[in-house]
Design a protein around this motif. Structure first.
Motif, mmCIF file in Angstrom:
data_model
loop_
_atom_site.group_PDB
_atom_site.id
_atom_site.type_symbol
_atom_site.label_atom_id
_atom_site.label_comp_id
_atom_site.label_asym_id
_atom_site.label_seq_id
_atom_site.Cartn_x
_atom_site.Cartn_y
_atom_site.Cartn_z
ATOM 1 N N ALA A 164 0.775 -1.231 0.134
ATOM 2 C CA ALA A 164 -0.054 -0.054 -0.058
ATOM 3 C C ALA A 164 0.950 1.175 0.011
ATOM 4 C CB ALA A 164 -1.185 0.084 1.165
ATOM 5 N N GLY A 165 1.989 1.206 0.236
ATOM 6 C CA GLY A 165 3.088 2.270 0.097
ATOM 7 C C GLY A 165 3.394 2.994 1.277
ATOM 8 N N LEU A 166 3.108 2.165 2.509
ATOM 9 C CA LEU A 166 3.288 2.944 4.093
ATOM 10 C C LEU A 166 4.766 3.070 4.123
ATOM 11 C CD1 LEU A 166 0.786 1.042 6.119
ATOM 12 C CD2 LEU A 166 0.698 3.322 5.350
ATOM 13 N N ASP A 167 5.246 4.139 4.730
ATOM 14 C CA ASP A 167 6.768 4.328 5.052
ATOM 15 C C ASP A 167 7.149 3.096 5.789
ATOM 16 O OD1 ASP A 167 8.809 6.271 5.112
ATOM 17 O OD2 ASP A 167 8.571 5.676 7.579
ATOM 18 N N SER A 168 8.528 2.659 5.462
ATOM 19 C CA SER A 168 8.956 1.578 5.981
ATOM 20 C C SER A 168 9.425 1.422 7.643
ATOM 21 C CB SER A 168 10.509 1.231 5.371
ATOM 22 O OG SER A 168 11.287 2.248 5.639
ATOM 23 N N ARG A 169 9.566 2.656 7.999
ATOM 24 C CA ARG A 169 9.666 3.020 9.587
ATOM 25 C C ARG A 169 8.357 2.904 10.183
ATOM 26 N NH1 ARG A 169 12.512 8.628 9.487
ATOM 27 N NH2 ARG A 169 11.021 9.162 7.630
ATOM 28 N N ARG A 170 7.328 3.146 9.548
ATOM 29 C CA ARG A 170 5.925 2.915 10.038
ATOM 30 C C ARG A 170 5.529 1.339 10.084
ATOM 31 N NH1 ARG A 170 0.113 5.638 8.537
ATOM 32 N NH2 ARG A 170 -1.061 4.538 10.150
ATOM 33 N N VAL A 171 6.095 1.072 9.154
ATOM 34 C CA VAL A 171 5.605 -0.527 9.110
ATOM 35 C C VAL A 171 6.434 -1.377 10.145
ATOM 36 C CG1 VAL A 171 5.802 -2.605 7.308
ATOM 37 C CG2 VAL A 171 5.038 -0.695 6.696
ATOM 38 N N LEU A 172 7.512 -0.736 10.156
ATOM 39 C CA LEU A 172 8.687 -1.536 10.998
ATOM 40 C C LEU A 172 8.049 -1.442 12.628
ATOM 41 C CD1 LEU A 172 11.099 -3.189 11.747
ATOM 42 C CD2 LEU A 172 12.535 -1.022 11.714
ATOM 43 N N GLY A 173 7.728 -0.074 12.785
ATOM 44 C CA GLY A 173 7.296 0.376 14.196
ATOM 45 C C GLY A 173 6.079 -0.181 14.498
ATOM 46 N N SER A 174 4.966 -0.144 13.543
ATOM 47 C CA SER A 174 3.420 -0.339 14.246
ATOM 48 C C SER A 174 3.143 -1.734 13.736
ATOM 49 C CB SER A 174 2.769 0.873 13.433
ATOM 50 O OG SER A 174 2.822 1.946 13.760
ATOM 51 N N TYR A 175 3.588 -2.416 12.757
ATOM 52 C CA TYR A 175 3.152 -3.605 12.438
ATOM 53 C C TYR A 175 4.027 -4.787 12.748
ATOM 54 C CZ TYR A 175 -0.256 -0.966 9.733
ATOM 55 O OH TYR A 175 -1.175 -0.051 9.204
ATOM 56 N N VAL A 176 5.455 -4.624 12.793
ATOM 57 C CA VAL A 176 6.430 -5.523 12.898
ATOM 58 C C VAL A 176 6.812 -5.711 14.480
ATOM 59 C CG1 VAL A 176 8.478 -6.655 12.191
ATOM 60 C CG2 VAL A 176 7.019 -5.532 10.539
ATOM 61 N N MET A 177 7.538 -4.593 14.715
ATOM 62 C CA MET A 177 8.140 -4.460 15.910
ATOM 63 C C MET A 177 7.098 -4.881 17.157
ATOM 64 S SD MET A 177 11.589 -4.068 15.961
ATOM 65 C CE MET A 177 12.181 -3.125 17.315
ATOM 66 N N ARG A 178 5.960 -4.153 17.025
ATOM 67 C CA ARG A 178 4.839 -4.015 18.029
ATOM 68 C C ARG A 178 4.539 -5.700 18.467
ATOM 69 N NH1 ARG A 178 -0.222 -0.325 18.965
ATOM 70 N NH2 ARG A 178 -0.932 -0.967 20.835
ATOM 71 N N ASN A 179 4.322 -6.187 17.118
ATOM 72 C CA ASN A 179 3.842 -7.662 17.323
ATOM 73 C C ASN A 179 4.879 -8.751 17.978
ATOM 74 O OD1 ASN A 179 0.859 -8.017 16.338
ATOM 75 N ND2 ASN A 179 1.913 -6.629 14.785
ATOM 76 N N ALA A 180 6.233 -8.404 17.564
ATOM 77 C CA ALA A 180 7.158 -9.392 17.942
ATOM 78 C C ALA A 180 7.629 -8.845 19.343
ATOM 79 C CB ALA A 180 8.593 -8.905 17.012
ATOM 80 N N LEU A 181 6.965 -7.811 19.804
ATOM 81 C CA LEU A 181 7.703 -7.341 21.150
ATOM 82 C C LEU A 181 7.021 -8.443 22.552
ATOM 83 C CD1 LEU A 181 9.625 -5.208 22.205
ATOM 84 C CD2 LEU A 181 7.625 -3.735 22.648
ATOM 85 N N ALA A 182 5.877 -8.618 22.065
ATOM 86 C CA ALA A 182 4.957 -9.500 23.065
ATOM 87 C C ALA A 182 5.916 -10.565 23.900
ATOM 88 C CB ALA A 182 3.573 -9.693 22.599
ATOM 89 N N PRO A 183 6.258 -11.625 22.721
ATOM 90 C CA PRO A 183 7.028 -12.654 23.266
ATOM 91 C C PRO A 183 8.588 -12.213 24.069
ATOM 92 C CG PRO A 183 6.361 -13.024 21.146
ATOM 93 C CD PRO A 183 6.014 -11.628 21.461
ATOM 94 N N GLN A 184 9.001 -11.219 23.543
ATOM 95 C CA GLN A 184 10.185 -10.641 24.278
ATOM 96 C C GLN A 184 9.939 -10.212 25.619
ATOM 97 O OE1 GLN A 184 12.138 -12.054 22.428
ATOM 98 N NE2 GLN A 184 13.777 -10.620 21.920
ATOM 99 N N VAL A 185 8.791 -9.481 25.921
ATOM 100 C CA VAL A 185 8.260 -9.287 27.384
ATOM 101 C C VAL A 185 8.185 -10.362 28.144
ATOM 102 C CG1 VAL A 185 6.598 -8.178 28.699
ATOM 103 C CG2 VAL A 185 7.191 -7.029 26.431
ATOM 104 N N THR A 186 7.648 -11.536 27.755
ATOM 105 C CA THR A 186 7.444 -12.559 28.347
ATOM 106 C C THR A 186 8.919 -13.321 28.782
ATOM 107 O OG1 THR A 186 5.421 -13.298 27.106
ATOM 108 C CG2 THR A 186 6.487 -15.020 28.263
ATOM 109 N N GLY A 187 9.732 -13.096 27.519
ATOM 110 C CA GLY A 187 11.296 -13.623 27.807
ATOM 111 C C GLY A 187 11.761 -12.956 28.794
ATOM 112 N N LEU A 188 11.710 -11.610 28.822
ATOM 113 C CA LEU A 188 12.167 -10.648 29.999
ATOM 114 C C LEU A 188 11.593 -11.168 31.315
ATOM 115 C CD1 LEU A 188 13.927 -8.214 30.665
ATOM 116 C CD2 LEU A 188 11.668 -6.974 30.523
ATOM 117 N N ALA A 189 10.335 -11.663 31.650
ATOM 118 C CA ALA A 189 9.761 -12.005 32.868
ATOM 119 C C ALA A 189 10.696 -13.276 33.180
ATOM 120 C CB ALA A 189 8.473 -11.983 32.826
ATOM 121 N N MET A 190 10.757 -14.247 32.247
ATOM 122 C CA MET A 190 11.392 -15.412 32.517
ATOM 123 C C MET A 190 12.899 -15.640 32.839
ATOM 124 S SD MET A 190 9.417 -17.828 29.764
ATOM 125 C CE MET A 190 10.338 -19.210 30.113
#
Length: 334
Positions: free
Chosen positions: A239-265
């Motif tokens: 759709a032509g969204l800026d790569s930084r927005r895709v990385l921050g809003s669509y990719v990193m945010r969804n990948a962050l949840a397991p990492q928070v769990t890993g931090l607790a463990m």
């Protein structure tokens, strides 16, 4: 909101159960030790000369009360929990008559500051670089970081600590290699003391960061590499969204949840590295205090440090669990 309260209540019950089991294990392990702090204290006193049997008996009774070892095992257990709830672990054998709580109170801020800062830096930096490496897979610099991360990750804490000690203490002596601050400085919120603490904490923190960075980097890179192939990410890029927005809003945010769990463990293993690192650099934290207590067979101090460590780690895990729904709102619906 009711779903979050149910989630909060569940995590709070888990916290209480974990602390209860952990503290009971600490009590059982220390009581299983063949070293008797009471008899050790009596032996130290009587080594200077003969003492009347009545005086030894009175001393034994007083020391048993001081260390919470009077009565049957059940009575000692009740005394132990009453002291835990009051924050009173009796006097230290190696620093008699200084209370154990006083020694822990002096050392805990050093360890807390070192671990909190190094853990946050490691987690943020590792996830950020790992996310960039997973999204920009053709970047040579990020590829090189991945190779370095895979090479450094398996190295034990103490090896990195000793390497830093040799490099910055002998080959290129630009940083202090022992202690928490310079000697003869008045402790307080003044520039001289704060700057000295910061300089003395660089090497201990760096040894923890270098080892921990690799696991977060590799984990985040793997997560992002899988997420970038998802349909919603491909659609956003098409759709032509800026790569930084895709990385921050669509990719990193969804990948962050397991990492928070890993931090607790991973919080449970934080003190492992702290104990070794603090001892190598002579850092005046809980790790150094625990090692010295084990060498001195200081029963009360070992029990106090272990109990406080269990409670501190459990509180950290609880806080992360309570913050988890803010990152992944789906948790509230489970």
């Amino acid at each position: 909101m009711s779903a979050y309260f149910a989630y909060f209540a569940k995590r709070l019950v888990q916290f209480v159960v974990v602390v209860f089991i952990g503290v009971n294990l600490a009590f059982a392990i220390t009581h299983a030790s063949p070293i008797d702090p009471v008899e050790q204290s009596i032996a130290a006193v009587t080594s200077f000369g003969s003492t009347a049997p009545e005086a030894i008996a009175a001393m034994r009774s007083s020391l048993q009360e001081l260390y919470g070892l009077k009565g049957t095992l059940a009575e000692q257990y009740v005394t132990f929990w009453s002291r835990v709830l009051r924050g009173d672990f009796g006097p230290s054998l190696s620093a008699f008559p200084t209370p154990v709580s006083t020694l822990i109170g002096r050392a805990l801020p050093w360890t807390a500051g070192l671990l909190i800062v190094s853990t946050l830096i490691t987690w943020v930096l590792g996830n950020l670089l790992g996310g960039l490496a997973g999204y920009y897979q053709r970047n040579r610099t990020l590829k090189l970081m991945g190779v370095v991360a895979m090479g450094v990750h398996p190295i034990p804490y103490y090896i990195v600590a000793l390497m830093l000690l040799i490099i910055f203490g002998f080959l290129w002596p630009v940083l202090p290699i022992t202690g928490g601050s310079a000697m003869n400085l008045q402790q307080g919120w003044n520039w001289a003391f704060v700057s000295s603490v910061a300089r003395h904490s660089i090497l201990p923190a760096l040894s923890l960061i270098l080892i921990g960075l690799g696991s977060w980097f590799l984990g985040m890179r793997s997560l992002v590499s899988n997420i970038v192939t998802e349909d919603y990410v491909v659609y956003a890029e098409t759709a032509g969204l800026d790569s930084r927005r895709v990385l921050g809003s669509y990719v990193m945010r969804n990948a962050l949840a397991p990492q928070v769990t890993g931090l607790a463990m991973s919080l449970g293993g934080i003190f492992n590295g702290a104990v070794i690192t603090e001892k190598v650099f002579g850092y005046p934290g809980v790790g150094t205090l625990l090692v010295d207590a084990v060498y001195a067979a200081d029963y009360g101090l070992v029990l106090g440090v272990t109990t406080v460590s269990i409670i501190a780690v459990s509180v950290g895990v609880l806080v992360i669990d309570l913050l988890y729904p803010l990152i992944d709102p789906r948790v509230e619906l489970r």
